[in-house]
Write an enzyme that holds these catalytic residues in place. Structure first.
Site, PDB file in Angstrom:
ATOM      1  N   LYS A 146      50.716  37.996  52.778  1.00 31.02           N
ATOM      2  CA  LYS A 146      51.879  37.433  52.066  1.00 31.02           C
ATOM      3  C   LYS A 146      52.957  36.967  53.065  1.00 31.02           C
ATOM      4  O   LYS A 146      53.660  35.995  52.802  1.00 31.02           O
ATOM      5  CB  LYS A 146      52.467  38.452  51.087  1.00 31.02           C
ATOM      6  CG  LYS A 146      51.568  38.779  49.906  1.00 31.02           C
ATOM      7  CD  LYS A 146      51.218  37.567  49.064  1.00 31.02           C
ATOM      8  CE  LYS A 146      50.529  37.948  47.760  1.00 31.02           C
ATOM      9  NZ  LYS A 146      49.947  36.784  47.067  1.00 31.02           N
TER      10      LYS A 146
ATOM     11  N   TYR B 201      49.450  48.481  50.297  1.00 30.43           N
ATOM     12  CA  TYR B 201      49.410  47.017  50.200  1.00 30.43           C
ATOM     13  C   TYR B 201      48.794  46.416  51.473  1.00 30.43           C
ATOM     14  O   TYR B 201      48.141  45.374  51.444  1.00 30.43           O
ATOM     15  CB  TYR B 201      50.805  46.468  49.931  1.00 30.43           C
ATOM     16  CG  TYR B 201      50.814  45.106  49.272  1.00 30.43           C
ATOM     17  CD1 TYR B 201      50.231  44.898  48.037  1.00 30.43           C
ATOM     18  CD2 TYR B 201      51.401  44.007  49.909  1.00 30.43           C
ATOM     19  CE1 TYR B 201      50.226  43.649  47.436  1.00 30.43           C
ATOM     20  CE2 TYR B 201      51.413  42.753  49.317  1.00 30.43           C
ATOM     21  CZ  TYR B 201      50.826  42.580  48.078  1.00 30.43           C
ATOM     22  OH  TYR B 201      50.823  41.339  47.491  1.00 30.43           O
TER      23      TYR B 201
HETATM   24  P1  NDP Z   1      44.942  37.947  38.655  1.00 31.11           P
HETATM   25  O1  NDP Z   1      43.818  38.855  39.024  1.00 31.11           O
HETATM   26  O2  NDP Z   1      45.158  37.688  37.224  1.00 31.11           O
HETATM   27  O3  NDP Z   1      44.834  36.556  39.429  1.00 31.11           O
HETATM   28  C1  NDP Z   1      44.345  36.454  40.752  1.00 31.11           C
HETATM   29  C2  NDP Z   1      43.461  35.247  40.801  1.00 31.11           C
HETATM   30  O4  NDP Z   1      43.035  34.933  42.136  1.00 31.11           O
HETATM   31  C3  NDP Z   1      42.203  35.437  39.971  1.00 31.11           C
HETATM   32  O5  NDP Z   1      42.031  34.359  39.101  1.00 31.11           O
HETATM   33  C4  NDP Z   1      41.142  35.487  41.063  1.00 31.11           C
HETATM   34  O6  NDP Z   1      39.845  35.172  40.626  1.00 31.11           O
HETATM   35  C5  NDP Z   1      41.704  34.479  42.025  1.00 31.11           C
HETATM   36  N1  NDP Z   1      40.932  34.427  43.259  1.00 31.11           N
HETATM   37  C6  NDP Z   1      40.530  35.448  44.052  1.00 31.11           C
HETATM   38  N2  NDP Z   1      39.750  34.997  45.043  1.00 31.11           N
HETATM   39  C7  NDP Z   1      39.652  33.648  44.887  1.00 31.11           C
HETATM   40  C8  NDP Z   1      38.966  32.609  45.579  1.00 31.11           C
HETATM   41  N3  NDP Z   1      38.191  32.842  46.654  1.00 31.11           N
HETATM   42  N4  NDP Z   1      39.103  31.328  45.132  1.00 31.11           N
HETATM   43  C9  NDP Z   1      39.833  31.058  44.040  1.00 31.11           C
HETATM   44  N5  NDP Z   1      40.482  31.997  43.323  1.00 31.11           N
HETATM   45  C10 NDP Z   1      40.385  33.283  43.744  1.00 31.11           C
HETATM   46  O7  NDP Z   1      46.252  38.633  39.303  1.00 31.11           O
HETATM   47  P2  NDP Z   1      47.779  38.183  39.400  1.00 31.11           P
HETATM   48  O8  NDP Z   1      48.126  37.253  38.321  1.00 31.11           O
HETATM   49  O9  NDP Z   1      48.534  39.446  39.556  1.00 31.11           O
HETATM   50  O10 NDP Z   1      47.841  37.460  40.817  1.00 31.11           O
HETATM   51  C11 NDP Z   1      48.303  36.160  41.003  1.00 31.11           C
HETATM   52  C12 NDP Z   1      49.092  36.046  42.289  1.00 31.11           C
HETATM   53  O11 NDP Z   1      50.316  36.758  42.142  1.00 31.11           O
HETATM   54  C13 NDP Z   1      48.406  36.629  43.514  1.00 31.11           C
HETATM   55  O12 NDP Z   1      48.717  35.815  44.642  1.00 31.11           O
HETATM   56  C14 NDP Z   1      49.101  37.971  43.662  1.00 31.11           C
HETATM   57  O13 NDP Z   1      49.047  38.480  44.977  1.00 31.11           O
HETATM   58  C15 NDP Z   1      50.507  37.574  43.262  1.00 31.11           C
HETATM   59  N6  NDP Z   1      51.403  38.663  42.938  1.00 31.11           N
HETATM   60  C16 NDP Z   1      51.019  39.597  42.006  1.00 31.11           C
HETATM   61  C17 NDP Z   1      51.880  40.638  41.709  1.00 31.11           C
HETATM   62  C18 NDP Z   1      51.471  41.681  40.733  1.00 31.11           C
HETATM   63  O14 NDP Z   1      52.049  42.782  40.768  1.00 31.11           O
HETATM   64  N7  NDP Z   1      50.538  41.424  39.833  1.00 31.11           N
HETATM   65  C19 NDP Z   1      53.191  40.787  42.359  1.00 31.11           C
HETATM   66  C20 NDP Z   1      53.508  39.711  43.268  1.00 31.11           C
HETATM   67  C21 NDP Z   1      52.625  38.711  43.567  1.00 31.11           C
HETATM   68  P3  NDP Z   1      38.790  36.440  40.578  1.00 31.11           P
HETATM   69  O15 NDP Z   1      39.241  37.337  39.464  1.00 31.11           O
HETATM   70  O16 NDP Z   1      37.489  35.778  40.348  1.00 31.11           O
HETATM   71  O17 NDP Z   1      38.839  37.132  41.903  1.00 31.11           O
END
Ligand code: NDP
Length: 253
Positions: free
Chosen positions: A160, A153
């Site tokens: 985070k 990570y």
């Molecule tokens: P997703 O990939 O579905 O969502 C992540 C989003 O962040 C995507 O829409 C991505 O767009 C966007 N993003 C990345 N870079 C940028 C940028 N420069 N500007 C705007 N948007 C951007 O994954 P998750 O739903 O898993 O993630 C959502 C949140 O939850 C994150 O903060 C993640 O760290 C957190 N999280 C996730 C966990 C998991 O196990 N899945 C656990 C705990 C927290 P693009 O695809 O174009 O990069």
């Protein structure tokens, strides 16, 4: 619960995204919502999903481009004239930084991860506050790797940690405008971003086995917690990191 409320959702990439689970839960309770997407690659996806909901808006917003952030909030203001809640569900780190040892993290990877995954919360909170005329609620997504070392990570754990600290500082600043800011620390969920972390599959298995509920959390459960946090039911909660992880974080040996 959210009738007449307007939300803004950052981070829908596809239907598995945690942001989409949050938006779906809020829409079921009457909210109307604006969605942002990063880059044309995701436009069609997000437009299709948002099109399933009532009176939604879809706008581009790469948080590394301040003019896109400004334009996204201007579009929300033009369409709805206000904002009641914002869900920040975005994170990014270069793939090579999410494997191997943290000690090899480059300056560029550190900067990118912290800017997109942590600073962006402050950036969007500042832009949202003037639209939250009757107070509001901001929710972000964190992970256990902020506080304990989780293999691979790496720099995202550091981002985070910054995100959770930002949540507290923002809560302190914005509380006087009756704007609450909270983080959800979600257990691992199989999404597009999660697949960028090396060995995510074995992490899911391990956490599912060790957690008190003996399973992994679902995106829908995270969405329901976001719904609670943006609703008036959570009116006394701000600056917190709330675990939605089937209890994994409480376990010792
Ligand atoms: P997703 O990939 O579905 O969502 C992540 C989003 O962040 C995507 O829409 C991505 O767009 C966007 N993003 C990345 N870079 C940028 C940028 N420069 N500007 C705007 N948007 C951007 O994954 P998750 O739903 O898993 O993630 C959502 C949140 O939850 C994150 O903060 C993640 O760290 C957190 N999280 C996730 C966990 C998991 O196990 N899945 C656990 C705990 C927290 P693009 O695809 O174009 O990069």
């Amino acid at each position: 619960m959210l009738e007449n409320k307007i939300g803004m959702i950052f981070g829908v990439a596809n239907k598995r995204s945690i942001a989409w689970a949050c938006a779906s839960a809020c829409a079921e309770h009457g909210a109307r919502q604006a969605f942002t997407y990063q880059g044309d690659r995701l436009k069609e996806n997000v437009e299709k999903l948002a099109g399933e909901l009532t009176d939604s808006l879809v706008v581009p917003c790469d948080v590394t481009d301040q003019s896109e952030v400004d334009a996204a909030f201007a579009a929300v203001n033009d369409k709805y004239g206000r904002l009641d809640y914002l869900i920040h569900s975005i994170a990014f780190a270069p793939r090579e930084a999410l494997e191997g040892e943290f000690v090899t993290t480059t300056r560029d990877a550190f900067r990118t991860a912290l800017e997109i995954s942590a600073f962006s919360l402050t950036q969007v909170s500042l832009a949202a506050a003037p639209l939250m005329k009757d107070g509001g609620s901001i929710v972000t997504m964190s992970y256990y790797g902020a506080e304990k070392v989780v293999q691979n990570y790496n720099v995202m754990g550091v981002a985070k940690a910054a995100l959770e600290a930002s949540t507290r500082y923002l809560a302190a600043d914005l509380g006087k405008q009756n704007i609450r800011v909270n983080a959800i620390s979600a257990g691992p969920i199989n999404t597009l971003s999660a697949r960028g972390v090396k060995n995510m599959g074995s992490l899911l298995g391990y956490v599912g086995e060790k957690s008190p509920l003996k399973r992994n959390v679902t995106a829908a459960e995270v969405g329901n917690t976001a719904l609670f946090l943006v609703s008036d039911l959570a009116s006394g909660i701000t600056g917190e990191t709330i675990y939605v992880d089937c209890g994994y974080n409480i376990m010792g040996i």
